[in-house]
Scaffold this active site. Structure first.
Site, PDB file in Angstrom:
ATOM      1  N   ASP A 124       5.179   9.008  -5.239  1.00  0.00           N
ATOM      2  CA  ASP A 124       3.736   9.138  -5.069  1.00  0.00           C
ATOM      3  C   ASP A 124       3.313  10.610  -5.135  1.00  0.00           C
ATOM      4  OD1 ASP A 124       1.242   7.687  -4.298  1.00  0.00           O
ATOM      5  OD2 ASP A 124       1.313   9.035  -2.578  1.00  0.00           O
ATOM      6  N   GLU A 155      24.810  10.373  -6.431  1.00  0.00           N
ATOM      7  CA  GLU A 155      25.906   9.861  -5.599  1.00  0.00           C
ATOM      8  C   GLU A 155      26.039   8.354  -5.792  1.00  0.00           C
ATOM      9  OE1 GLU A 155      24.922  10.948  -1.544  1.00  0.00           O
ATOM     10  OE2 GLU A 155      24.701  13.056  -2.106  1.00  0.00           O
TER      11      GLU A 155
HETATM   12  C1  NOJ Z   1      -1.407   7.649  -5.312  1.00  0.00           C
HETATM   13  C2  NOJ Z   1      -1.410   6.199  -4.951  1.00  0.00           C
HETATM   14  O1  NOJ Z   1      -1.180   5.434  -6.094  1.00  0.00           O
HETATM   15  C3  NOJ Z   1      -2.749   5.932  -4.315  1.00  0.00           C
HETATM   16  O2  NOJ Z   1      -2.975   4.561  -4.141  1.00  0.00           O
HETATM   17  C4  NOJ Z   1      -2.819   6.684  -3.020  1.00  0.00           C
HETATM   18  O3  NOJ Z   1      -4.102   6.533  -2.452  1.00  0.00           O
HETATM   19  C5  NOJ Z   1      -2.562   8.176  -3.232  1.00  0.00           C
HETATM   20  N1  NOJ Z   1      -1.468   8.432  -4.112  1.00  0.00           N
HETATM   21  C6  NOJ Z   1      -2.262   8.845  -1.918  1.00  0.00           C
HETATM   22  O4  NOJ Z   1      -1.012   8.435  -1.448  1.00  0.00           O
END
Ligand code: NOJ
Length: 553
Positions: free
Chosen positions: A213, A267
Site C-alpha cells: 500500500d 529466504e
Molecule cells: C491505498 C489504498 O488502496 C486505499 O484504499 C487507502 O485508502 C490508501 N492507500 C491509504 O491506505
C-alpha cells in the site's frame, strides 16, 4: 515490442490472472452484513471456474475501519469480524489445493491510531523511543508544514487533542491519510524490524506475496519542506496533481526498503511476490520492479486512460518500454476499490474525471454503452502479455453505485472534505450472488453499504446460466488466454489507418478494440477467436462494430 528481457516465464506472477477480493464486500458467511474469510473460502470454486490464478485480498487485519481496513490495529491477526487466524490458514490451504495463490495487503506507510505501538507512543510522551516509531514533530503555534491529507484537511493533528496532556502542547503527528492513520517513521530501524517480522509471520503461514500500500510514500524528504501542491489536495485546481513530485512521494530512500524486503522474501524463494501500489509515471514505476526489489507494479495508467484510444495506446507502450528496461512484466488493471468502476467510467465522456466519486445529483453514465465498452476492453486486455488484475464484480459487469444514499457513505474523504468529495463507496458495494435471495445472496444481514435494486440483474447465478453473460465471457476468454499462452506473447502493433482502432498482433492472434464510433473493417482474417459482440467474417474481412473487442485469426 516485447515486454520482457530477463524473463523466466515460469515464474507464476509474470503471467497470472489476479483477482482482487475486497473482504468486507465479497461474501458474508455469518450474516452480519460484512464479508468474511469463510465467505471467501466458500467462493473459491467460483474463482477457480473463472480462471483466477491468484487472489489479492485487501486488508484482513483487526481495524477500527476508519479507512475500510487500511488502518491496521494488529498486523499479526485477522479482523474478528472477518474470522480467525485458523480460518485464514484454512483459506490458504484451500486456495493452494486449487492452485490459487494468496497475496495479502501490507500497509507500511501508516497504522491505525488504535494499534498498541501508537497508543504506547502517546503514553510515553515527547522525545521517547516509542514516539520515534512515528512522525511526531514540535512546532509552536502552527503545524510543522503545509502538507495536506489525501482525504482532505491538514496532514498534521495536535497530539494534545488525543492525550489532553499539557506536555504535548505544540506537538503534532503526521498522517498523509486520515488522522486515525499515523505515519510510521521509516528512519527508525525498529520500524524496519517490525515489518521484517511481519513479512516472516505471514510468509510462514504460507502467503504467496504482498501488495504494498502507498509504496511510494514511506520515506519523506528530510527536513519536511512545504509541499508545492499546497495544503488542499482535493482543490479543483490541483485535481491532477502529479504524485511523482512532492516532498513525500517517490523519495529515493523507498527503494532501500524494498531491497531489504526482497532479501527477506528470498529466504522463502523468488515465488513470493511484492506488488507496488505507486501512482507514478511508467518510468518512475519501473524503478520499483528492478530485479532486487518488487515483482510487479500496478499499471494505473491503463485504468486512468478511460475510453480514450490515444491514452490507452500510451498506457500499453510506455509501461512495456519502461519495464522492459528492468526485465519486469507489465500488469493490466481496469478497476480496483479506489476508483469508479470501469463499466461506469466508460459510460461517460472520456475527458471527464470522476476521481471525486459520483452522487445521484451528478450527470449519470450511459450504463448500456459503458457495459459494452467494458466488455470490449476486457476481451482486448485478456489478450495482452503479462499479468492481469480483475477487481471483484468486474467479471459480472457490475456498475458503480452512483445513487448510494449519502447518509450511508463511509469513505473518510466524504467526511473530511465536508461532504465535497463523495469518494469510493460506490465501487465497494457488496457483490450480488443470487438474484432472488435476501441481499442478493451476499448474506442475510443488512449489508454495510446498501445494494441497489438493479444489482439483481447482475447476480452471478443469473449470469451462470446465460451463455451471453459477462461472467461467461470472462470465463471463456480467460480460458483461451491460458490455452493460447497469450500472456507469454508480445505486442506488435498493426496500423489500420484509424487512430481510434487498436490492433495488436500477439502470437497468431489479432487483438482488436474499436474505440471509435463507426464499424471498422479488418482484412485478411479467417475466424473469430473471442469477442465481446457479434462479428461476422465475409470473404476474409471482419466487420468490427464500435465499442467491441475481438480476437481474430
Ligand atoms: C491505498 C489504498 O488502496 C486505499 O484504499 C487507502 O485508502 C490508501 N492507500 C491509504 O491506505
Amino acid at each position: 515490442m516485447t515486454n520482457v528481457q530477463r524473463s523466466d516465464w515460469d515464474q507464476w506472477w509474470r503471467t497470472a490472472v489476479i483477482y482482487q477480493v475486497y473482504p468486507r464486500s465479497f461474501s458474508d458467511s455469518n450474516n452480519d452484513g460484512l464479508g468474511d474469510v469463510r465467505g471467501i473460502i466458500n467462493r473459491l470454486d467460483y474463482l477457480k471456474k473463472l480462471g483466477v490464478e491468484a487472489i489479492w485480498m485487501s486488508p484482513h487485519y483487526p481495524s477500527p475501519q476508519a479507512d475500510a481496513g487500511y488502518d491496521v490495529a494488529d498486523y499479526f491477526d485477522v479482523n474478528p469480524e472477518y474470522g480467525t487466524l485458523e480460518e485464514f490458514d484454512e483459506l490458504i490451504d484451500e486456495a493452494h489445493k486449487r492452485d490459487i495463490k494468496i497475496i495479502i495487503d501490507i500497509v507500511p506507510n501508516h497504522s491505525s491510531d488504535q494499534i498498541k505501538l501508537f497508543q504506547d507512543a502517546l503514553k510515553a510522551g515527547p522525545n521517547s523511543p516509542e514516539r520515534d516509531m512515528y512522525m511526531f514533530r514540535y512546532s509552536e503555534g502552527k503545524r510543522p508544514n503545509n502538507w495536506g491529507s489525501m482525504f482532505g484537511g491538514p496532514a498534521w493533528t495536535a497530539v494534545e487533542s488525543l492525550t489532553n496532556n499539557e506536555e504535548d502542547r505544540n506537538w503534532w503527528y503526521l498522517h498523509l491519510f486520515a488522522p486515525e492513520q499515523p505515519d510510521f517513521n521509516w528512519e527508525n530501524p525498529q520500524v524496519h524490524e517490525f515489518f521484517d517480522s511481519y513479512l516472516r509471520f505471514w510468509c510462514d503461514r504460507g502467503v504467496d506475496g504482498f501488495r504494498v500500500d502507498v509504496a511510494h510514500g514511506l520515506v519523506k524528504e528530510p527536513g519536511l519542506p512545504d509541499d508545492e501542491v499546497g495544503p488542499d489536495r482535493w482543490a479543483e485546481e490541483v485535481q491532477d496533481f502529479d504524485q511523482t513530485g512532492g516532498p513525500f512521494w517517490d523519495r529515493p530512500g523507498v527503494h532501500d526498503i524494498y531491497r531489504e524486503w526482497r532479501r527477506v522474501l528470498d529466504e522463502y524463494g523468488r515465488d513470493r511476490v511484492l506488488v507496488a501500489e505507486a501512482w507514478l509515471t511508467p518510468e518512475r514505476e519501473a524503478l520499483y520492479v528492478r530485479e532486487d526489489e518488487m515483482s510487479q507494479q500496478f499499471n494505473f495508467n491503463y485504468l486512468k486512460a478511460n475510453w480514450d484510444a490515444k491514452r490507452v495506446r500510451a498506457a500499453i507502450n510506455d509501461p512495456i518500454a519502461a519495464n522492459a528496461a528492468v526485465g519486469a512484466p507489465v500488469t493490466w488493471v481496469m478497476s480496483n476499490h479506489d476508483v469508479v468502476r470501469a463499466t461506469t467510467r466508460y459510460g461517460y465522456d472520456p475527458q471527464i474525471d470522476y476521481d471525486r466519486g459520483i452522487g445521484v445529483d451528478d450527470p449519470q453514465p450511459d450504463r448500456e454503452l459503458g457495459l459494452a465498452r467494458a466488455k470490449g476492453m476486457a476481451v482486448f486486455t485478456m489478450g495482452l502479455p503479462g499479468s492481469m488484475y480483475i477487481y471483484q464484480g468486474e467479471e459480472l459487469g457490475l456498475p458503480e453505485v452512483t445513487d448510494l444514499p449519502d447518509e450511508s457513505r463511509q469513505d473518510p474523504t466524504w467526511l473530511r472534505t465536508g461532504h465535497q468529495v463523495r469518494g469510493r463507496d460506490g465501487c465497494r458495494v457488496p457483490i450480488p450472488w443470487e438474484a432472488d435471495a435476501p441481499h442478493f445472496g451476499f448474506g442475510t444481514g443488512d449489508t454495510w453499504l446498501p445494494q441497489p435494486e438493479y444489482f439483481r440483474e447482475f447476480a452471478a447465478d443469473i449470469q451462470e446460466n446465460d451463455p451471453a453473460s459477462t461472467l461467461n465471457l470472462y470465463r471463456r476468454v480467460l480460458k483461451l488466454r491460458r490455452e493460447l499462452e497469450l500472456a507469454k506473447g508480445e505486442v506488435q502493433w498493426v496500423d489500420v489507418g484509424d487512430e481510434n482502432v487498436l490492433v495488436i498482433r500477439n502470437k497468431d492472434v489479432l487483438l482488436v478494440l474499436n474505440m471509435g464510433s463507426r464499424p471498422v473493417k479488418i482484412s485478411n482474417v479467417t475466424s473469430v477467436v473471442a469477442s465481446s459482440c457479434d462479428v461476422v467474417i465475409d470473404q476474409g474481412e471482419a466487420v468490427v462494430p464500435a465499442n467491441c473487442g475481438v480476437w481474430l485469426r
